[in-house]
Scaffold this motif. Sequence first.
Motif, PDB file in Angstrom:
ATOM      1  N   SER A  19       0.936  -1.304  -0.009  1.00  6.34           N
ATOM      2  CA  SER A  19       0.064  -0.022   0.083  1.00  6.34           C
ATOM      3  C   SER A  19       0.802   1.409   0.187  1.00  6.34           C
ATOM      4  O   SER A  19       0.453   2.221  -0.513  1.00  6.34           O
ATOM      5  CB  SER A  19      -1.016  -0.135   1.087  1.00  6.34           C
ATOM      6  OG  SER A  19      -0.279   0.158   2.417  1.00  6.34           O
ATOM      7  N   ASN A  23      -0.026   4.377  -2.316  1.00  7.95           N
ATOM      8  CA  ASN A  23      -0.486   5.578  -1.598  1.00  7.95           C
ATOM      9  C   ASN A  23       0.097   7.028  -2.261  1.00  7.95           C
ATOM     10  O   ASN A  23      -0.516   7.953  -2.080  1.00  7.95           O
ATOM     11  CB  ASN A  23      -0.710   5.744  -0.295  1.00  7.95           C
ATOM     12  CG  ASN A  23       0.581   5.565   0.492  1.00  7.95           C
ATOM     13  OD1 ASN A  23       1.451   6.233   0.002  1.00  7.95           O
ATOM     14  ND2 ASN A  23       0.605   5.160   1.612  1.00  7.95           N
ATOM     15  N   LYS A  28      -3.152   9.615  -2.195  1.00  2.00           N
ATOM     16  CA  LYS A  28      -4.386   8.808  -2.539  1.00  2.00           C
ATOM     17  C   LYS A  28      -5.289   8.452  -1.330  1.00  2.00           C
ATOM     18  O   LYS A  28      -4.577   7.623  -0.507  1.00  2.00           O
ATOM     19  CB  LYS A  28      -4.136   7.804  -3.233  1.00  2.00           C
ATOM     20  CG  LYS A  28      -3.541   8.392  -4.787  1.00  2.00           C
ATOM     21  CD  LYS A  28      -3.521   7.236  -5.737  1.00  2.00           C
ATOM     22  CE  LYS A  28      -3.116   7.900  -7.270  1.00  2.00           C
ATOM     23  NZ  LYS A  28      -3.323   6.736  -8.160  1.00  2.00           N
ATOM     24  N   ILE A  30      -7.894   6.003  -0.410  1.00  2.00           N
ATOM     25  CA  ILE A  30      -8.116   4.918   0.008  1.00  2.00           C
ATOM     26  C   ILE A  30      -6.911   3.915   0.048  1.00  2.00           C
ATOM     27  O   ILE A  30      -6.577   3.453   0.973  1.00  2.00           O
ATOM     28  CB  ILE A  30      -9.058   4.040  -1.253  1.00  2.00           C
ATOM     29  CG1 ILE A  30     -10.253   4.900  -1.416  1.00  2.00           C
ATOM     30  CG2 ILE A  30      -9.151   2.576  -0.942  1.00  2.00           C
ATOM     31  CD1 ILE A  30     -11.312   4.603  -0.142  1.00  2.00           C
ATOM     32  N   ILE A  33      -5.588   5.052   3.617  1.00  2.00           N
ATOM     33  CA  ILE A  33      -6.466   4.284   4.556  1.00  2.00           C
ATOM     34  C   ILE A  33      -5.940   2.784   4.836  1.00  2.00           C
ATOM     35  O   ILE A  33      -5.459   2.344   5.843  1.00  2.00           O
ATOM     36  CB  ILE A  33      -7.899   4.452   4.214  1.00  2.00           C
ATOM     37  CG1 ILE A  33      -8.335   5.679   4.521  1.00  2.00           C
ATOM     38  CG2 ILE A  33      -8.712   3.260   5.313  1.00  2.00           C
ATOM     39  CD1 ILE A  33      -9.699   6.085   4.050  1.00  2.00           C
ATOM     40  N   VAL A  34      -5.674   2.274   3.652  1.00  2.00           N
ATOM     41  CA  VAL A  34      -5.043   0.553   3.719  1.00  2.00           C
ATOM     42  C   VAL A  34      -3.879   0.670   4.364  1.00  2.00           C
ATOM     43  O   VAL A  34      -3.572  -0.255   5.186  1.00  2.00           O
ATOM     44  CB  VAL A  34      -5.024   0.295   2.408  1.00  2.00           C
ATOM     45  CG1 VAL A  34      -4.296  -1.304   2.457  1.00  2.00           C
ATOM     46  CG2 VAL A  34      -6.670  -0.145   1.597  1.00  2.00           C
TER      47      VAL A  34
END
Length: 106
Positions: A19, A23, A28, A30, A33-34
Amino acid sequence: MGWVYLIGASIAEIFFALSLKYNEGFTKLIPSIVTAVTGAGSFGLLILAIKTLPLGTAYAIWTGVGAAGIAIAGIFLFKESVDIYRLSSIALIIIGVIGLKLFSDE
């Protein structure tokens, strides 16, 4: 149960590292957040694992599985190089992780 937590922590660590690539510097939503969720999950599960497993063994396996997993993912997802040195190095990490599991006191 410690080994189950450690496996979960190691898998979460792979997703955490992946991730980070997606990101794009936390620009970004989402993927960011991941990153936060998998990072926290990975550390949380590692904390639970070291309650019953030796710290050195658990940490070495956690980082080893994470490193080997992300290196393998990089080959498939990002077309990173596949040469004998890279594959041999990944194999050595995996052999080390297996050795730590086999010879652990737990």
